[in-house]
Design a protein around this motif. Structure first.
Motif, short mmCIF file in Angstrom:
data_model
loop_
_atom_site.label_atom_id
_atom_site.label_comp_id
_atom_site.label_asym_id
_atom_site.label_seq_id
_atom_site.Cartn_x
_atom_site.Cartn_y
_atom_site.Cartn_z
N THR A 56 0.80 -1.22 0.00
CA THR A 56 0.00 0.00 0.00
C THR A 56 0.83 1.27 0.00
O THR A 56 0.32 2.34 0.26
CB THR A 56 -0.92 0.01 1.24
N PHE A 57 2.12 1.14 -0.30
CA PHE A 57 3.01 2.30 -0.24
C PHE A 57 2.49 3.46 -1.06
O PHE A 57 2.47 4.61 -0.61
CB PHE A 57 4.40 1.89 -0.73
N SER A 58 2.02 3.19 -2.26
CA SER A 58 1.61 4.26 -3.16
C SER A 58 0.29 4.90 -2.75
O SER A 58 -0.13 5.88 -3.36
CB SER A 58 1.51 3.73 -4.59
N ASN A 59 -0.37 4.38 -1.74
CA ASN A 59 -1.63 4.96 -1.29
C ASN A 59 -1.47 6.11 -0.30
O ASN A 59 -2.44 6.81 -0.02
CB ASN A 59 -2.49 3.89 -0.61
N TYR A 60 -0.27 6.29 0.21
CA TYR A 60 -0.07 7.24 1.31
C TYR A 60 1.02 8.24 1.02
O TYR A 60 2.01 7.93 0.35
CB TYR A 60 0.30 6.48 2.59
N GLY A 61 0.83 9.44 1.58
CA GLY A 61 1.91 10.39 1.56
C GLY A 61 3.02 9.95 2.49
O GLY A 61 2.81 9.13 3.39
N MET A 62 4.22 10.47 2.27
CA MET A 62 5.38 10.12 3.06
C MET A 62 6.08 11.39 3.52
O MET A 62 5.94 12.45 2.89
CB MET A 62 6.35 9.27 2.26
N GLY A 63 6.84 11.27 4.57
CA GLY A 63 7.55 12.45 5.06
C GLY A 63 8.88 12.10 5.68
O GLY A 63 9.16 10.94 5.99
N TRP A 64 9.69 13.13 5.82
CA TRP A 64 10.96 13.03 6.54
C TRP A 64 10.92 14.01 7.72
O TRP A 64 10.51 15.17 7.55
CB TRP A 64 12.14 13.38 5.64
N PHE A 65 11.34 13.54 8.85
CA PHE A 65 11.49 14.36 10.06
C PHE A 65 12.93 14.24 10.53
O PHE A 65 13.65 13.34 10.10
CB PHE A 65 10.56 13.85 11.17
N ARG A 66 13.32 15.10 11.44
CA ARG A 66 14.64 14.98 12.03
C ARG A 66 14.59 15.41 13.50
O ARG A 66 13.73 16.19 13.90
CB ARG A 66 15.67 15.82 11.28
N GLN A 67 15.53 14.87 14.26
CA GLN A 67 15.63 15.22 15.67
C GLN A 67 17.09 15.43 16.03
O GLN A 67 17.89 14.50 15.96
CB GLN A 67 15.01 14.14 16.55
N ALA A 68 17.40 16.64 16.40
CA ALA A 68 18.74 16.99 16.85
C ALA A 68 18.83 16.76 18.36
O ALA A 68 17.82 16.76 19.06
CB ALA A 68 19.04 18.44 16.51
N PRO A 69 20.04 16.56 18.86
CA PRO A 69 20.21 16.33 20.31
C PRO A 69 19.59 17.45 21.14
O PRO A 69 19.84 18.63 20.88
CB PRO A 69 21.73 16.29 20.48
N GLY A 70 18.77 17.06 22.10
CA GLY A 70 18.17 18.04 22.99
C GLY A 70 17.00 18.80 22.40
O GLY A 70 16.46 19.71 23.05
N LYS A 71 16.61 18.44 21.20
CA LYS A 71 15.50 19.15 20.55
C LYS A 71 14.36 18.19 20.20
O LYS A 71 14.55 16.97 20.16
CB LYS A 71 15.99 19.86 19.29
N GLU A 72 13.20 18.76 19.96
CA GLU A 72 12.07 17.95 19.55
C GLU A 72 12.21 17.55 18.09
O GLU A 72 12.87 18.22 17.30
CB GLU A 72 10.77 18.72 19.76
N ARG A 73 11.54 16.47 17.74
CA ARG A 73 11.54 16.05 16.35
C ARG A 73 10.75 17.05 15.53
O ARG A 73 9.68 17.50 15.94
CB ARG A 73 10.95 14.64 16.25
N GLU A 74 11.27 17.36 14.33
CA GLU A 74 10.64 18.37 13.51
C GLU A 74 10.47 17.89 12.07
O GLU A 74 11.26 17.08 11.57
CB GLU A 74 11.47 19.67 13.50
N PHE A 75 9.45 18.41 11.44
CA PHE A 75 9.17 18.10 10.05
C PHE A 75 10.24 18.71 9.15
O PHE A 75 10.66 19.85 9.35
CB PHE A 75 7.79 18.65 9.69
N VAL A 76 10.63 17.93 8.12
CA VAL A 76 11.61 18.41 7.16
C VAL A 76 10.98 18.55 5.78
O VAL A 76 11.07 19.59 5.14
CB VAL A 76 12.82 17.47 7.09
N ALA A 77 10.35 17.47 5.31
CA ALA A 77 9.77 17.49 3.97
C ALA A 77 8.71 16.39 3.87
O ALA A 77 8.79 15.38 4.56
CB ALA A 77 10.84 17.27 2.91
N GLY A 78 7.74 16.62 2.99
CA GLY A 78 6.70 15.62 2.77
C GLY A 78 6.34 15.56 1.30
O GLY A 78 6.58 16.51 0.54
N ILE A 79 5.77 14.43 0.90
CA ILE A 79 5.41 14.23 -0.50
C ILE A 79 4.09 13.46 -0.54
O ILE A 79 3.86 12.54 0.26
CB ILE A 79 6.53 13.50 -1.25
#
Length: 125
Positions: A27-50
């Motif tokens: 079902t991969f093609s049925n859903y959007g995907m995204g990349w997040f990142r988390q730096a030390p001591g910081k919350e995870r944050e959105f980077v890019a989505g498709i």
């Protein structure tokens, strides 16, 4: 659904890396995907989505003009090409599957239901 991120590493400032995320399931093609990142001591944050078709993309301000997200539905992969890397890009990068099946791209963690294990990106100055 399993997501496997790869491609991280150590790079000098100004360099490039290409992250890849391989997804299991039909079902991969049925859903959007995204990349997040988390730096030390910081919350995870959105980077890019498709979106599921790849026709719509969305970037965090920090990624605009430097990062490019793409996907290959035939291969069940989503990629993040990162150019002009900066030390502040250092983080663990995660790929994730969005809960939406349309063209809307979420930017919040709760809008994603499956996550990869993360790949470390370190940018030296």
């Amino acid at each position: 659904v399993q997501l496997q991120a790869s491609g991280g590493g150590l790079v000098q400032a100004g360099g490039s890396l290409r992250l890849s995320c391989a997804a299991s399931g039909r079902t991969f093609s049925n859903y959007g995907m995204g990349w997040f990142r988390q730096a030390p001591g910081k919350e995870r944050e959105f980077v890019a989505g498709i979106s599921r078709s790849g026709g719509t993309t969305l970037y965090a301000d920090s990624a605009k003009g430097r990062f490019t997200i793409s996907r290959d539905n035939a291969k069940n992969t989503v990629n993040l090409q990162m150019n002009s890397l900066k030390p502040e890009d250092t983080a663990v990068y995660y790929c994730a599957r969005q809960i939406y099946t349309g063209n809307y791209i979420g930017t919040r963690e709760r809008e994603y239901d499956y996550w990869g294990q993360g790949t470390q990106v370190t940018v030296s100055s």
